[in-house]
Motif scaffolding. Structure first.
Motif, short mmCIF file in Angstrom:
data_model
loop_
_atom_site.label_atom_id
_atom_site.label_comp_id
_atom_site.label_asym_id
_atom_site.label_seq_id
_atom_site.Cartn_x
_atom_site.Cartn_y
_atom_site.Cartn_z
N ASN A 385 0.84 -1.19 0.00
CA ASN A 385 0.00 0.00 0.00
C ASN A 385 0.88 1.25 0.00
OD1 ASN A 385 -2.93 1.01 0.64
ND2 ASN A 385 -1.61 2.15 2.06
N SER A 386 0.36 2.33 -0.56
CA SER A 386 1.02 3.63 -0.44
C SER A 386 -0.07 4.69 -0.36
CB SER A 386 1.95 3.89 -1.62
OG SER A 386 2.68 5.08 -1.40
N HIS A 387 0.28 5.84 0.21
CA HIS A 387 -0.71 6.89 0.41
C HIS A 387 0.02 8.21 0.66
CE1 HIS A 387 -0.62 4.54 4.44
NE2 HIS A 387 0.48 5.25 4.29
N ASP A 388 -0.76 9.24 0.86
CA ASP A 388 -0.19 10.58 1.00
C ASP A 388 0.28 10.82 2.44
OD1 ASP A 388 0.63 13.09 0.38
OD2 ASP A 388 -1.36 14.01 0.51
N VAL A 389 1.22 9.97 2.84
CA VAL A 389 1.89 10.10 4.14
C VAL A 389 3.39 10.11 3.86
CG1 VAL A 389 2.32 9.02 6.38
CG2 VAL A 389 0.03 8.93 5.38
N ILE A 404 -3.04 -1.87 7.04
CA ILE A 404 -3.84 -2.29 8.20
C ILE A 404 -4.99 -1.29 8.35
CG2 ILE A 404 -3.85 -2.75 10.69
CD1 ILE A 404 -0.85 -3.19 10.55
N ASP A 405 -6.20 -1.76 8.42
CA ASP A 405 -7.37 -0.88 8.55
C ASP A 405 -7.58 -0.55 10.03
OD1 ASP A 405 -9.62 0.57 8.34
OD2 ASP A 405 -10.88 -1.04 7.49
N PHE A 406 -7.15 0.63 10.43
CA PHE A 406 -7.34 1.08 11.81
C PHE A 406 -8.65 1.85 11.99
CE2 PHE A 406 -2.57 0.82 11.91
CZ PHE A 406 -2.49 -0.16 12.88
N ASN A 407 -9.45 1.93 10.90
CA ASN A 407 -10.74 2.63 10.94
C ASN A 407 -10.56 4.10 11.32
OD1 ASN A 407 -13.51 2.82 10.62
ND2 ASN A 407 -13.97 2.23 12.76
N VAL A 408 -9.56 4.73 10.67
CA VAL A 408 -9.27 6.14 10.96
C VAL A 408 -9.33 6.96 9.67
CG1 VAL A 408 -7.90 5.74 13.04
CG2 VAL A 408 -6.80 5.60 10.79
N PRO A 411 -8.34 4.96 3.82
CA PRO A 411 -8.72 3.78 3.02
C PRO A 411 -7.51 3.14 2.35
CG PRO A 411 -9.26 5.79 1.84
CD PRO A 411 -8.80 6.21 3.21
N ALA A 412 -7.69 1.89 1.98
CA ALA A 412 -6.61 1.17 1.28
C ALA A 412 -6.38 1.77 -0.10
CB ALA A 412 -6.97 -0.30 1.16
N GLN A 413 -5.12 1.90 -0.47
CA GLN A 413 -4.73 2.34 -1.82
C GLN A 413 -3.66 1.35 -2.29
OE1 GLN A 413 -3.97 6.62 -2.22
NE2 GLN A 413 -5.05 6.99 -0.28
N ASN A 414 -4.12 0.18 -2.71
CA ASN A 414 -3.20 -0.94 -2.92
C ASN A 414 -3.19 -1.47 -4.35
OD1 ASN A 414 -5.65 -2.32 -3.04
ND2 ASN A 414 -5.52 -2.97 -0.89
N LEU A 415 -3.52 -0.62 -5.31
CA LEU A 415 -3.48 -1.03 -6.72
C LEU A 415 -2.18 -0.53 -7.35
CD1 LEU A 415 -7.17 -0.30 -7.81
CD2 LEU A 415 -6.17 -2.46 -7.03
N LEU A 434 14.15 -11.99 -16.34
CA LEU A 434 14.45 -11.21 -17.54
C LEU A 434 13.81 -9.83 -17.55
CD1 LEU A 434 14.09 -14.06 -20.20
CD2 LEU A 434 16.15 -13.28 -19.03
N SER A 435 12.60 -9.69 -17.01
CA SER A 435 11.87 -8.42 -17.09
C SER A 435 12.29 -7.47 -15.97
CB SER A 435 10.36 -8.68 -16.99
OG SER A 435 9.88 -9.41 -18.10
N GLU A 436 12.51 -6.21 -16.35
CA GLU A 436 12.74 -5.14 -15.38
C GLU A 436 11.45 -4.35 -15.26
OE1 GLU A 436 16.12 -2.98 -16.71
OE2 GLU A 436 17.52 -4.65 -16.39
N VAL A 437 10.85 -4.38 -14.08
CA VAL A 437 9.48 -3.90 -13.90
C VAL A 437 9.45 -2.69 -12.98
CG1 VAL A 437 7.23 -4.50 -12.89
CG2 VAL A 437 8.43 -6.14 -14.33
N ARG A 438 8.61 -1.71 -13.34
CA ARG A 438 8.30 -0.59 -12.45
C ARG A 438 6.86 -0.76 -11.98
NH1 ARG A 438 10.98 4.47 -15.91
NH2 ARG A 438 13.11 3.65 -15.83
N LEU A 439 6.67 -0.60 -10.69
CA LEU A 439 5.34 -0.72 -10.10
C LEU A 439 4.82 0.68 -9.81
CD1 LEU A 439 6.06 -3.75 -7.73
CD2 LEU A 439 4.79 -3.77 -9.88
N VAL A 440 3.82 1.10 -10.59
CA VAL A 440 3.29 2.46 -10.52
C VAL A 440 2.03 2.44 -9.67
CG1 VAL A 440 2.49 4.45 -11.84
CG2 VAL A 440 4.22 2.91 -12.82
N HIS A 441 2.01 3.26 -8.63
CA HIS A 441 0.85 3.34 -7.74
C HIS A 441 -0.30 4.01 -8.49
CE1 HIS A 441 -1.20 4.82 -3.88
NE2 HIS A 441 -1.24 3.48 -3.84
N VAL A 442 -1.42 3.29 -8.61
CA VAL A 442 -2.52 3.77 -9.45
C VAL A 442 -3.12 5.07 -8.91
CG1 VAL A 442 -4.86 3.23 -10.25
CG2 VAL A 442 -3.07 1.47 -10.30
#
Length: 719
Positions: A385-389, A404-408, A411-415, A434-442
């Motif tokens: 997950n990633s977010h504006d923190v 972890i959902d602390f109910n605060v 929300p999850a941002q896990n795409l 073989l593949s060099e991959v970049r994982l871009v947070h949606v």
């Protein structure tokens, strides 16, 4: 045509050259096995020789592989099996190791440098007497003798450089014939060999290219030569001096990589694909892995930026602290780091956001470029997950966590979108290794990357992983490679944890091309530098010129017998005087020619310029670069530059005798001075022979008498 008998062969033998060869062989090869112990940098090069014998891959950032292969060839000729531990200077060689063959090839190259200087002086169009003088200076140079008699590479480098210039000048001086291009081809091959031994050979190669360019430019302007002949000669020069050296340089690496096919201590410097091509090591783990990453695949992700220490995307049952030391707050979610060790917590599962299954379907559905995925941590089932923190150590970037959902209201941002940076087509599938991959947070378009900063104690000093906008991040830190991979079959958490310890094997033939391995290895050799540390005998280039320093190569364990890298003080001084004299003369000649006074005929002037271009130019290109280097340097780095000056000295004396001294009195005075200098060179050589050959043993008082400079470090035991 009838055969005429008897058959007669007429040969001309230069007896002086023959004598010089024999003396060179005697000074370099006599008692070559002494001392029967590891001498100075033999402890360094010997490790690589052992690895060649065992066919184990290694990376050496000090230079290309040809020099190491030459040393390994000598070891192979002596039946060396590589089973000797090169752990300290002075360690005794066992009787099973042929010390003579280990040192033979460097000694032969050092011996051949002497007749090569003789022949090169003749090609510079100076007399046989000058050629003999240059050969004697090289013959009696103590530092060159010492460096030639051990398993070191400077003598090999100097030999190939001298051979390159001799071959080129022989080509240039030979009348038009197709055979002379054999000399040009030999020159190009020698240049490739010089660069293949040590990267310092590049500077001499560039100097030779400069000389050849001037000659080619003059050829183009020669109206007596036909257009066709000019074109053919230019093409031949380009092929022999540019194409052939490049091809041979690549060929050295082809042999190197063909020989070293087993996994070794330097594997971690290379990419996963490179490692998997070697026998053992990573290939034992990755052999038979599925090639295509599919939904439900269990993978470990290695950061392409984690050099020279590898690290893998990692998580564990520990959360970010609620507040950091500087008072900033965090999400208090599960830590995601990069861990430099193999660990079960490095495993992640590729999940389809539209399905709940964490296993591979039948048939497998491959993940392709542009697909959106979720990454589930194998041991804790937390989503990446990633977010504006703000990230803990890099507040300009986003925090990456196991959600972890602390109910605060967070929300999850896990795409994450899969971006295959080295894809060949838009529809390419994600491939293991073989593949060099970049994982871009949606949600934020930030890219998962390794920041390289170590976390505090709460993060167990592991490396920080962040998500950062593409325009802010360095491209080299964005890519991830799937290193270990299996198709998941267990949906339940407990069963999956057991499965993570037992990889699935599916036979897949996966190879990396030679060119890919060559380019990667070349890049690593040029960019991955070992940490330089201060050494007792390290020195600065300025100290080399006046020989302020020496190096103790070997000391007997129980008496005063020892070997030092110390030059012949007299010939060293003659070399410096010659360098200064040539520059003064050249300046005077140029000023007078500018004023319209031609002190020298055009032919003699060209000879003088050619001498300076090769000898003074050779000294400059082999000395000045060291002034700009930030690395640990030693006296032996100066020896290639010194060899050019020994070539200069007799030629400059001949020029002075022939064109500057008209009085017979002055010429007789020059004879006396030269004779005195030659006798002094010989006496100086004899004086320092005990430190050159390690015998005979000297007393403490005798050793003190050899300390001609206070800065020299000569060791002795008082009895």
């Amino acid at each position: 045509m009838m055969l005429q008998l008897p058959l007669v062969v007429t040969a001309q033998v230069d007896l002086v050259l023959l004598l010089v060869c024999l003396l060179a062989l005697w000074t370099r090869l006599s008692h070559l096995s002494y001392p029967n112990a590891v001498v100075f940098d033999e402890v360094y090069y010997g490790q690589f020789v052992s690895l060649y014998m065992k066919r184990v891959f290694f990376v050496d950032d000090s230079g290309p592989p040809l020099g190491h292969m030459i040393l390994a060839l000598g070891a192979y000729m002596g039946g060396f099996d590589g089973n000797f531990v090169w752990n300290r200077i002075g360690a005794e060689y066992p009787s099973t190791v042929s010390v003579w063959t280990l040192r033979l090839l460097p000694a032969l190259c050092g011996a051949l440098c002497v007749p090569m200087v003789y022949l090169l002086t003749l090609e510079l169009k100076f007399s046989h007497l000058s050629a003999l003088g240059a050969a004697l200076l090289l013959l009696l140079e103590n530092s060159l003798i010492v460096q030639s008699r051990f398993m070191l590479l400077e003598s090999v480098l100097i030999f190939f450089v001298l051979l390159a210039f001799f071959s080129y000048l022989r080509f240039h001086n030979t009348p038009d014939s197709w055979f002379r291009y054999c000399w040009l081809l030999l020159s190009g091959a020698s240049c490739a060999a010089a660069v293949g031994v040590k990267y310092m050979g590049v500077f001499s190669y560039l100097l030779l290219l400069g000389v050849a360019s001037v000659h080619t430019w003059n050829l183009i302007g020669d109206r007596t030569v036909s257009h066709l002949s000019v074109c053919v000669q230019c093409v031949c020069r380009v092929v022999c001096l540019l194409v052939v050296p490049v091809l041979l340089y690549v060929f050295w690496f082809y042999i190197h990589l063909s020989l070293l096919h087993r996994s070794g201590p330097h594997d971690q410097l290379m990419s996963s694909a490179f490692q998997a091509s070697l026998e053992g090591g990573l290939s034992r783990i990755t052999q038979g892995q599925p090639l295509e990453v599919a939904y439900g695949s269990q993978v470990t992700l290695r950061s392409s930026a984690s050099q020279p220490i590898p690290c893998w995307l990692h998580s564990h049952k520990a959360n970010y602290p609620i507040r950091y030391e500087n008072g900033r707050g965090s999400s208090h979610q599960q830590q995601v780091t990069c861990y430099p060790f193999k660990d079960v917590n490095n495993w992640w599962i590729i999940k389809d956001p539209g399905r709940q299954e964490l296993v591979v379907s039948s048939p497998p559905r491959p993940v392709r470029h542009g697909d959106v995925i979720q990454l589930v941590h194998g041991m804790t089932s937390r989503f990446l997950n990633s977010h504006d923190v703000a990230a803990p150590m890099s507040p300009h970037a986003q925090e990456v966590s196991g959600y972890i959902d602390f109910n605060v209201s967070m929300p999850a941002q896990n795409l994450w979108r899969v971006d295959i940076s080295n894809r060949e087509a838009e529809s390419d599938s994600w491939k293991t290794i073989l593949s060099e991959v970049r994982l871009v947070h949606v949600n934020t378009t930030a890219v998962l990357r390794l920041s390289g900063v170590s976390l505090s104690d709460w993060g167990f000093r592991q490396l920080e992983v962040v998500a950062e906008k593409l325009f802010k991040a360095h491209s080299s830190s964005l890519d991830w490679t799937v290193e270990e991979h299996r198709y998941g079959t267990s949906q339940e958490q407990k069963e999956r944890e057991v499965e993570l310890h037992s990889p699935t094997h599916i036979d897949v033939d996966r190879k990396i091309s030679f060119w890919a391995k060559f380019l990667e290895l070349q890049w690593k050799m040029l960019t991955v530098k070992q940490e330089d540390s201060e050494h007792k005998y390290s020195s600065s280039p300025v100290e080399w010129v006046t020989m302020e320093t020496n190096i103790a190569y070997w000391l007997h364990s129980s008496n005063n017998a020892q070997i030092h890298l110390i030059g012949n003080p007299v010939s060293w001084g003659v070399a410096n005087l010659s360098l200064l004299a040539y520059q003064v003369l050249a300046a005077i000649y140029l000023l007078r020619r500018r004023r319209g006074f031609k002190d020298l005929p055009d032919g003699v002037w060209c000879q003088f310029v050619c001498l300076g271009s090769i000898c003074v130019g050779g000294w400059l290109v082999n000395f000045v670069p060291f002034l700009l280097m930030e690395k640990t340097l030693f006296l032996y780095h100066y020896l290639p530059a010194l060899s050019y000056l020994h070539l200069l000295s007799p030629a400059l004396l001949e020029h002075t005798h022939t064109h500057l001294l008209s009085s017979s009195t002055h010429r007789r005075a020059l004879y006396v001075c030269v004779s005195a200098v030659l006798v002094s060179v010989f006496l100086s050589y004899r004086t320092f022979c005990p430190l050159t050959y390690g015998s005979p043993e000297l007393s403490a008082n005798q050793l003190q008498g050899l300390k001609w400079r206070d800065s020299w470090d000569i060791l002795y035991r008082r009895r």
